[in-house]
Design a protein around this motif. Structure first.
Motif, mmCIF file in Angstrom:
data_model
loop_
_atom_site.group_PDB
_atom_site.id
_atom_site.type_symbol
_atom_site.label_atom_id
_atom_site.label_comp_id
_atom_site.label_asym_id
_atom_site.label_seq_id
_atom_site.Cartn_x
_atom_site.Cartn_y
_atom_site.Cartn_z
ATOM 1 N N VAL A 8 49.924 37.705 39.317
ATOM 2 C CA VAL A 8 49.520 38.436 38.110
ATOM 3 C C VAL A 8 48.282 39.285 38.376
ATOM 4 C CG1 VAL A 8 48.556 38.146 35.790
ATOM 5 C CG2 VAL A 8 50.580 36.863 36.460
ATOM 6 N N ASN A 9 47.307 38.724 39.083
ATOM 7 C CA ASN A 9 46.095 39.483 39.380
ATOM 8 C C ASN A 9 46.360 40.621 40.362
ATOM 9 O OD1 ASN A 9 43.162 38.378 38.444
ATOM 10 N ND2 ASN A 9 44.718 36.781 38.325
ATOM 11 N N LEU A 10 47.280 40.419 41.279
ATOM 12 C CA LEU A 10 47.645 41.504 42.190
ATOM 13 C C LEU A 10 48.295 42.656 41.426
ATOM 14 C CD1 LEU A 10 47.831 42.542 45.079
ATOM 15 C CD2 LEU A 10 50.023 41.352 45.301
ATOM 16 N N ALA A 19 39.929 45.973 28.905
ATOM 17 C CA ALA A 19 40.368 45.018 27.889
ATOM 18 C C ALA A 19 41.605 44.260 28.363
ATOM 19 C CB ALA A 19 40.660 45.737 26.575
ATOM 20 N N LEU A 20 42.510 44.963 29.047
ATOM 21 C CA LEU A 20 43.665 44.295 29.630
ATOM 22 C C LEU A 20 43.218 43.274 30.675
ATOM 23 C CD1 LEU A 20 46.733 44.011 30.034
ATOM 24 C CD2 LEU A 20 46.609 45.926 31.658
ATOM 25 N N GLY A 21 42.162 43.607 31.414
ATOM 26 C CA GLY A 21 41.629 42.683 32.406
ATOM 27 C C GLY A 21 41.115 41.396 31.791
ATOM 28 N N ILE A 22 40.506 41.486 30.610
ATOM 29 C CA ILE A 22 40.038 40.275 29.927
ATOM 30 C C ILE A 22 41.208 39.344 29.638
ATOM 31 C CG2 ILE A 22 38.960 39.374 27.836
ATOM 32 C CD1 ILE A 22 37.337 41.927 27.653
ATOM 33 N N VAL A 23 42.286 39.909 29.105
ATOM 34 C CA VAL A 23 43.467 39.102 28.764
ATOM 35 C C VAL A 23 44.062 38.467 30.013
ATOM 36 C CG1 VAL A 23 45.798 39.178 27.790
ATOM 37 C CG2 VAL A 23 43.958 40.512 26.733
ATOM 38 N N VAL A 24 44.211 39.274 31.064
ATOM 39 C CA VAL A 24 44.827 38.782 32.300
ATOM 40 C C VAL A 24 43.999 37.658 32.911
ATOM 41 C CG1 VAL A 24 45.372 39.393 34.695
ATOM 42 C CG2 VAL A 24 46.078 40.899 32.821
ATOM 43 N N ASN A 25 42.691 37.858 33.017
ATOM 44 C CA ASN A 25 41.847 36.879 33.696
ATOM 45 C C ASN A 25 41.664 35.596 32.895
ATOM 46 O OD1 ASN A 25 40.917 38.120 36.286
ATOM 47 N ND2 ASN A 25 40.277 39.745 34.898
ATOM 48 N N LEU A 26 41.528 35.716 31.576
ATOM 49 C CA LEU A 26 41.420 34.503 30.765
ATOM 50 C C LEU A 26 42.728 33.706 30.798
ATOM 51 C CD1 LEU A 26 39.373 35.631 27.626
ATOM 52 C CD2 LEU A 26 38.600 34.300 29.599
ATOM 53 N N GLY A 27 43.858 34.416 30.770
ATOM 54 C CA GLY A 27 45.137 33.731 30.860
ATOM 55 C C GLY A 27 45.307 33.033 32.199
ATOM 56 N N ALA A 28 44.900 33.702 33.266
ATOM 57 C CA ALA A 28 44.994 33.105 34.599
ATOM 58 C C ALA A 28 44.048 31.913 34.730
ATOM 59 C CB ALA A 28 44.685 34.155 35.659
ATOM 60 N N LEU A 67 38.003 33.756 38.214
ATOM 61 C CA LEU A 67 38.696 34.344 37.072
ATOM 62 C C LEU A 67 37.759 34.521 35.872
ATOM 63 C CD1 LEU A 67 41.952 32.313 37.540
ATOM 64 C CD2 LEU A 67 41.714 34.787 37.827
ATOM 65 N N MET A 68 36.889 33.544 35.624
ATOM 66 C CA MET A 68 35.952 33.685 34.515
ATOM 67 C C MET A 68 34.930 34.788 34.796
ATOM 68 S SD MET A 68 37.027 31.711 32.231
ATOM 69 C CE MET A 68 35.649 31.819 31.076
ATOM 70 N N ALA A 69 34.511 34.904 36.055
ATOM 71 C CA ALA A 69 33.613 35.997 36.413
ATOM 72 C C ALA A 69 34.303 37.340 36.211
ATOM 73 C CB ALA A 69 33.148 35.841 37.854
ATOM 74 N N ASP A 70 35.579 37.422 36.570
ATOM 75 C CA ASP A 70 36.325 38.670 36.377
ATOM 76 C C ASP A 70 36.458 39.012 34.897
ATOM 77 O OD1 ASP A 70 36.587 38.901 39.052
ATOM 78 O OD2 ASP A 70 38.654 38.217 39.157
ATOM 79 N N ALA A 71 36.711 37.977 34.068
ATOM 80 C CA ALA A 71 36.802 38.222 32.630
ATOM 81 C C ALA A 71 35.469 38.738 32.085
ATOM 82 C CB ALA A 71 37.212 36.938 31.905
ATOM 83 N N ALA A 72 34.358 38.177 32.591
ATOM 84 C CA ALA A 72 33.032 38.652 32.165
ATOM 85 C C ALA A 72 32.799 40.091 32.616
ATOM 86 C CB ALA A 72 31.946 37.734 32.732
ATOM 87 N N VAL A 73 33.212 40.402 33.837
ATOM 88 C CA VAL A 73 33.082 41.777 34.323
ATOM 89 C C VAL A 73 33.885 42.730 33.454
ATOM 90 C CG1 VAL A 73 33.669 43.323 36.236
ATOM 91 C CG2 VAL A 73 32.546 41.145 36.704
#
Length: 300
Positions: free
Chosen positions: A27-29, A129-138, A159-165
């Protein structure tokens, strides 16, 4: 005389962990490819830089996935504990990636403060914003066991760091869109880089300790030694070693001196069971000794 605790079958947990890492990595890829595509299409360096950061995270997640797969390999004549320690090496590499990327982002942010580039704000907001959804879900997929599993904890922090970013990127995009503050992009990147580096150093310190066979976090070796010394018939305890075999699996070896000549099997069975219940030690090995010649070995 030795005693081993019969550990539980962890196959179901390993299967679940492997599937979670596979799903999260793929999913992240996919999200990284989408973000990079929008970055090239709009000429947004911010999106391209974040896509590069996410690519590094995908590599870290792939390492965690590979470690989870390796941990399932059975023991052999050469690798008598199997490949469980792969789950200790993965978070070490993961932490190094986090430190490296946060440093690179911080350097780029400092370089841009004086002359921030013009960035189309709306694509930044939508894609971030899509990144927040993806990373929190992951992160939700790999949340299980993160308190004692360094491998999962590394992926969870990633993943949490990515969601924060992504959240900071949304805020920066909104500020650039409404107020025209181009400096928000490098300023927010610098702040998030510092947060990511702080989290990464904690993981790096703990993963280094685990690879050096330190006593796992949450286990007090003094209490373990005192527990063994307090068992019926024990006159002395020495050569106590406690270390992590892999994610959620802790080993112990200890020599206990008992002058009584009988009841050793029952003693080992009882003590091994309580070590598992009290201290989460899943692979204890006890060597029972008797005789005065063993008493002078208590310094180890």
């Amino acid at each position: 005389m030795h005693g081993h605790h019969t550990h539980h079958d962890h196959a179901h947990g390993h299967d679940h962990g492997t599937r979670a890492f596979a799903a999260v990595t793929l999913v992240n890829l996919a999200y990284t490819a989408i973000e990079a595509g929008y970055g090239f299409a709009t000429g947004s360096l911010a999106l391209l830089t974040d896509a590069l950061h996410n690519l590094g995270d995908v590599l870290g997640l792939a390492l965690a996935w590979a470690a989870a797969v390796l941990a399932r390999r059975p023991a052999s004549e050469r690798h008598t504990y199997g490949w469980r320690r792969a789950t200790l090496l993965s978070p070490l590499a993961n932490a190094l990636l986090l430190v490296g990327f946060s440093g690179a982002l911080g350097w780029e942010a400092v370089r841009r403060i004086d002359a921030p580039p013009e960035i189309p704000a709306l694509p930044v907001v939508v894609v971030a914003a899509l990144g927040i959804v993806v990373n929190l879900g992951a992160a939700w997929l790999v949340r299980g066991g993160d308190a004692h599993d360094l491998n999962r904890r590394g992926a969870f922090l990633h993943l949490m760091a990515d969601a924060a970013v992504s959240a900071a990127a949304v805020a920066a995009g909104l500020g650039m869109w409404w107020l025209g503050w181009a400096w928000l992009d490098p300023a927010v990147a610098l702040l998030i880089g510092a947060v990511v580096a702080w989290s990464a150093f904690g993981l790096l310190r703990e993963s280094l300790a685990a690879t050096m066979d330190a006593v796992p976090r949450g286990i007090d070796p003094v209490q373990v030694r005192a527990f063994l010394a307090a068992q019926p018939g024990v006159d002395a305890v020495h050569h106590v070693h406690i270390w992590s075999l892999g994610a959620g699996e802790i080993a112990l070896t200890a020599h206990v001196v008992r002058h009584c000549d009988t009841g050793h099997d029952a003693f080992i069975a009882q003590t091994v069971g309580e070590l598992g219940q009290r201290f989460r030690i899943t692979h204890p090995t006890l060597q029972v000794e008797h005789g005065d010649g063993c008493r002078d070995a208590t310094a180890h």
